[in-house]
Design a protein around this motif. Structure first.
Motif, PDB file in Angstrom:
ATOM      1  N   ILE A  94       0.859  -1.181   0.000  1.00 35.01           N
ATOM      2  CA  ILE A  94       0.000   0.000   0.000  1.00 35.01           C
ATOM      3  C   ILE A  94       0.893   1.229   0.000  1.00 35.01           C
ATOM      4  CG2 ILE A  94      -1.985   1.088   1.093  1.00 35.01           C
ATOM      5  CD1 ILE A  94      -2.377  -1.902   0.357  1.00 35.01           C
ATOM      6  N   GLY A  95       0.979   1.891  -1.133  1.00 38.22           N
ATOM      7  CA  GLY A  95       1.863   3.043  -1.274  1.00 38.22           C
ATOM      8  C   GLY A  95       3.070   2.688  -2.109  1.00 38.22           C
ATOM      9  N   ALA A 152       6.982 -15.310  -1.072  1.00 36.62           N
ATOM     10  CA  ALA A 152       5.939 -14.299  -1.208  1.00 36.62           C
ATOM     11  C   ALA A 152       5.480 -14.177  -2.651  1.00 36.62           C
ATOM     12  CB  ALA A 152       6.445 -12.942  -0.718  1.00 36.62           C
ATOM     13  N   ALA A 153       4.247 -13.704  -2.808  1.00 37.99           N
ATOM     14  CA  ALA A 153       3.706 -13.381  -4.131  1.00 37.99           C
ATOM     15  C   ALA A 153       3.062 -12.002  -4.030  1.00 37.99           C
ATOM     16  CB  ALA A 153       2.674 -14.412  -4.568  1.00 37.99           C
ATOM     17  N   LEU A 154       3.342 -11.132  -4.980  1.00 39.24           N
ATOM     18  CA  LEU A 154       2.787  -9.784  -4.951  1.00 39.24           C
ATOM     19  C   LEU A 154       1.312  -9.838  -5.329  1.00 39.24           C
ATOM     20  CD1 LEU A 154       3.497  -6.796  -4.477  1.00 39.24           C
ATOM     21  CD2 LEU A 154       3.958  -6.611  -6.937  1.00 39.24           C
ATOM     22  N   ALA A 155       0.451  -9.527  -4.353  1.00 32.84           N
ATOM     23  CA  ALA A 155      -0.991  -9.570  -4.579  1.00 32.84           C
ATOM     24  C   ALA A 155      -1.508  -8.314  -5.261  1.00 32.84           C
ATOM     25  CB  ALA A 155      -1.715  -9.769  -3.246  1.00 32.84           C
ATOM     26  N   GLY A 156      -0.676  -7.302  -5.350  1.00 28.31           N
ATOM     27  CA  GLY A 156      -1.079  -6.052  -5.983  1.00 28.31           C
ATOM     28  C   GLY A 156      -0.512  -4.865  -5.230  1.00 28.31           C
ATOM     29  N   VAL A 157      -0.688  -3.693  -5.830  1.00 28.46           N
ATOM     30  CA  VAL A 157      -0.172  -2.452  -5.258  1.00 28.46           C
ATOM     31  C   VAL A 157      -1.293  -1.427  -5.259  1.00 28.46           C
ATOM     32  CG1 VAL A 157       1.473  -0.555  -5.593  1.00 28.46           C
ATOM     33  CG2 VAL A 157       2.184  -2.918  -6.014  1.00 28.46           C
ATOM     34  N   VAL A 158      -1.354  -0.632  -4.200  1.00 29.71           N
ATOM     35  CA  VAL A 158      -2.308   0.475  -4.123  1.00 29.71           C
ATOM     36  C   VAL A 158      -1.530   1.789  -4.175  1.00 29.71           C
ATOM     37  CG1 VAL A 158      -3.971   1.691  -2.664  1.00 29.71           C
ATOM     38  CG2 VAL A 158      -4.035  -0.810  -2.833  1.00 29.71           C
ATOM     39  N   GLU A 159      -1.899   2.660  -5.103  1.00 32.43           N
ATOM     40  CA  GLU A 159      -1.263   3.974  -5.215  1.00 32.43           C
ATOM     41  C   GLU A 159      -2.244   4.947  -5.848  1.00 32.43           C
ATOM     42  OE1 GLU A 159       0.348   7.132  -4.932  1.00 32.43           O
ATOM     43  OE2 GLU A 159       1.655   5.550  -4.135  1.00 32.43           O
ATOM     44  N   PRO A 160      -2.761   5.914  -5.080  1.00 30.73           N
ATOM     45  CA  PRO A 160      -3.756   6.842  -5.630  1.00 30.73           C
ATOM     46  C   PRO A 160      -3.171   7.894  -6.561  1.00 30.73           C
ATOM     47  CG  PRO A 160      -3.269   7.365  -3.336  1.00 30.73           C
ATOM     48  CD  PRO A 160      -2.572   6.085  -3.638  1.00 30.73           C
ATOM     49  N   ASP A 161      -1.892   8.195  -6.461  1.00 26.92           N
ATOM     50  CA  ASP A 161      -1.274   9.191  -7.328  1.00 26.92           C
ATOM     51  C   ASP A 161      -1.113   8.585  -8.724  1.00 26.92           C
ATOM     52  OD1 ASP A 161       0.876  10.632  -8.759  1.00 26.92           O
ATOM     53  OD2 ASP A 161       1.105  11.750  -6.894  1.00 26.92           O
ATOM     54  N   GLN A 162      -1.811   9.130  -9.702  1.00 30.68           N
ATOM     55  CA  GLN A 162      -1.830   8.538 -11.035  1.00 30.68           C
ATOM     56  C   GLN A 162      -0.458   8.548 -11.699  1.00 30.68           C
ATOM     57  OE1 GLN A 162      -4.929  10.377 -13.357  1.00 30.68           O
ATOM     58  NE2 GLN A 162      -6.571   9.596 -12.067  1.00 30.68           N
ATOM     59  N   ARG A 163       0.319   9.591 -11.452  1.00 34.74           N
ATOM     60  CA  ARG A 163       1.648   9.670 -12.059  1.00 34.74           C
ATOM     61  C   ARG A 163       2.549   8.561 -11.506  1.00 34.74           C
ATOM     62  NH1 ARG A 163       6.251  11.575 -10.293  1.00 34.74           N
ATOM     63  NH2 ARG A 163       5.228  12.428  -8.438  1.00 34.74           N
ATOM     64  N   VAL A 164       2.535   8.399 -10.180  1.00 32.39           N
ATOM     65  CA  VAL A 164       3.352   7.346  -9.554  1.00 32.39           C
ATOM     66  C   VAL A 164       2.845   5.974  -9.966  1.00 32.39           C
ATOM     67  CG1 VAL A 164       4.090   6.341  -7.360  1.00 32.39           C
ATOM     68  CG2 VAL A 164       3.935   8.834  -7.609  1.00 32.39           C
ATOM     69  N   ALA A 165       1.512   5.812  -9.996  1.00 35.38           N
ATOM     70  CA  ALA A 165       0.924   4.530 -10.365  1.00 35.38           C
ATOM     71  C   ALA A 165       1.313   4.139 -11.791  1.00 35.38           C
ATOM     72  CB  ALA A 165      -0.596   4.603 -10.236  1.00 35.38           C
ATOM     73  N   THR A 216       0.462  -4.695 -11.256  1.00 36.72           N
ATOM     74  CA  THR A 216      -0.925  -4.229 -11.290  1.00 36.72           C
ATOM     75  C   THR A 216      -1.143  -3.257 -10.132  1.00 36.72           C
ATOM     76  OG1 THR A 216      -1.694  -6.315 -12.232  1.00 36.72           O
ATOM     77  CG2 THR A 216      -3.342  -4.911 -11.166  1.00 36.72           C
ATOM     78  N   VAL A 217      -1.571  -2.040 -10.465  1.00 39.37           N
ATOM     79  CA  VAL A 217      -1.747  -0.991  -9.464  1.00 39.37           C
ATOM     80  C   VAL A 217      -3.222  -0.630  -9.365  1.00 39.37           C
ATOM     81  CG1 VAL A 217      -1.042   1.309  -8.718  1.00 39.37           C
ATOM     82  CG2 VAL A 217       0.555  -0.116 -10.027  1.00 39.37           C
ATOM     83  N   ARG A 218      -3.753  -0.631  -8.139  1.00 39.55           N
ATOM     84  CA  ARG A 218      -5.144  -0.241  -7.887  1.00 39.55           C
ATOM     85  C   ARG A 218      -5.177   1.127  -7.212  1.00 39.55           C
ATOM     86  NH1 ARG A 218      -7.583  -4.260 -10.912  1.00 39.55           N
ATOM     87  NH2 ARG A 218      -6.523  -6.229 -10.451  1.00 39.55           N
ATOM     88  N   ARG A 219      -6.323   1.799  -7.348  1.00 40.96           N
ATOM     89  CA  ARG A 219      -6.438   3.143  -6.793  1.00 40.96           C
ATOM     90  C   ARG A 219      -6.634   3.121  -5.281  1.00 40.96           C
ATOM     91  NH1 ARG A 219      -6.843   8.160  -8.404  1.00 40.96           N
ATOM     92  NH2 ARG A 219      -8.041   9.680  -7.200  1.00 40.96           N
ATOM     93  N   ASP A 220      -7.332   2.084  -4.761  1.00 39.58           N
ATOM     94  CA  ASP A 220      -7.575   2.030  -3.319  1.00 39.58           C
ATOM     95  C   ASP A 220      -7.625   0.584  -2.848  1.00 39.58           C
ATOM     96  OD1 ASP A 220     -10.214   1.054  -3.909  1.00 39.58           O
ATOM     97  OD2 ASP A 220     -10.910   3.116  -4.110  1.00 39.58           O
ATOM     98  N   ILE A 221      -7.718   0.393  -1.534  1.00 39.72           N
ATOM     99  CA  ILE A 221      -7.663  -0.942  -0.951  1.00 39.72           C
ATOM    100  C   ILE A 221      -8.913  -1.735  -1.295  1.00 39.72           C
ATOM    101  CG2 ILE A 221      -7.495  -2.224   1.228  1.00 39.72           C
ATOM    102  CD1 ILE A 221      -5.812   0.055   2.345  1.00 39.72           C
TER     103      ILE A 221
END
Length: 360
Positions: A11-12, A30-43, A52-57
């Motif tokens: 998250i972040g 470990a396996a990466l289940a996903g990433v959360v990043e609301p900043d569109q540029r960083v995402a 795979t980047v999601r906007r929220d949890i």
């Protein structure tokens, strides 16, 4: 039978978040289940690496199963992210500090207890082998009685580091970003901090947040410690430069920690031990120097492996929620002392949650 990899979300995706992403992707357990990043540029930048980047949890949780999460958002967002993950029953590794305020940190600790969810705080320096060896040496009396500790953290952060506004806010100064590592490591090595006196300055950068600090610590056993901190000076004296743990910081090779005891003194992380060859030595005695053996450790992957074991119930947290909260309280005392020009007395540790009290 081999265990299935632990499905971990990050998250972040800021500076430390991206390092966590790389660690998870490289770790067989470990396996990466996903990433959360609301900043569109960083995402977008992270997405270009195949993540795979999601906007929220909520979106992350809807996309598939998650076992655990690493919360690596800006400090002020730690509480919201950690609480959301804990409510879902996920094991949580929250980056240091556990939260931006002791009250928010206490809420995270309470939520983890209520849910029975594993909680680890990301004070990764404790995962250096040299730290474990030094702690054992001190506990076994290898330095005699600890008298004093001296720590330096001095580096010049690049101008672009401050492009993110939160790093120029009260939550983004070097006390809460950098000094907190040293406070935690000193608590781990030297025992509880019971008194804090500090001065901070912002003359070099001129922002609302400090760029330098000078700190005097008193430990429960009577030892004293000093820390000099600045993120605006070129220097080889920082833990990162000495240990090589951060690839973005040039190696300096100079020991920023000196732990001085009645029988010997130790430099960290170089593990250079200074002592005499006989009992009863004093300042007229030539000292001999030896390097205490320790393994070179990359602490972030080591912390991740520990987190996996904690999440599976195979290990107790090296830095649990209450321990991380005690470090936060001691670090916040630096800011309080500097603003009031008074000593802040602390009582207890993770077993007896400390509360700051000013001494006039």
């Amino acid at each position: 039978m081999a265990k299935a990899p632990l499905r971990i979300a990050v998250i972040g995706a800021g500076l430390i978040g991206r390092r966590h992403i790389d660690c998870v992707r490289d770790e067989p357990g470990a396996a990466l289940a996903g990433v959360v990043e609301p900043d569109q540029r960083v995402a977008a930048a992270v997405g270009e690496t195949g993540v795979t980047v999601r906007r929220d949890i909520d979106a992350l949780a809807a996309a598939g199963p998650v076992d655990a999460a690493i919360v690596a958002t800006p400090n002020a967002a730690h509480r919201e992210g950690a609480m959301d993950c804990l409510r879902r029953g996920w094991a949580v590794l929250v980056e240091k500090p556990i939260a931006d305020t002791p009250e928010a940190g206490a809420e995270i600790v309470a939520a983890a207890k209520e849910r029975g969810a594993p909680l680890l705080v990301g004070h990764h320096r404790r995962h250096h082998d040299c730290v474990a060896v030094a702690r054992r040496l001190i506990a076994e009396g290898g330095l005699g009685r600890l008298a004093a500790v001296s720590v330096q953290w001095a580096a010049r952060k690049p101008d672009e580091y401050f492009a993110q506004a939160w790093r120029m806010s009260a939550a983004g100064g070097p006390v809460m970003i950098n000094l907190i590592h040293d406070i935690d490591l000193l608590r781990h090595l030297c025992g509880e901090i019971v008194g804090v006196t500090a001065e901070t300055g912002s003359a070099l950068r001129g922002g609302e947040v400090e760029d330098s600090a000078a700190v005097l610590l008193r430990f429960a056993d009577g030892a004293l410690g000093t820390i000099t901190l600045t993120d605006s000076a070129l220097s080889p004296w920082s833990w990162e430069a000495a240990s090589g743990e951060n690839p973005g910081i040039a190696a300096g090779g100079q020991a920023p920690y000196r732990l001085m005891g009645t029988q010997a003194s130790l430099e960290l992380p170089s593990m250079r031990l200074w002592r005499a060859d006989h009992a009863g030595a004093d300042w007229s005695t030539p000292l001999e120097c030896e390097t205490v053996p320790s393994r070179r450790t990359d602490p972030l992957p080591a912390q991740l492996r520990h987190f996996i074991a904690v999440a599976r119930g195979e290990a107790l947290p090296l830095v649990g929620g209450e321990d991380g909260l005690a470090t936060l309280v001691a670090t916040r005392a630096v800011i309080e002392s500097a603003s009031t020009h008074k000593t802040v007395r602390l009582g207890g540790g993770p077993e007896n949650q400390p509360v700051g009290e000013r001494i006039g």
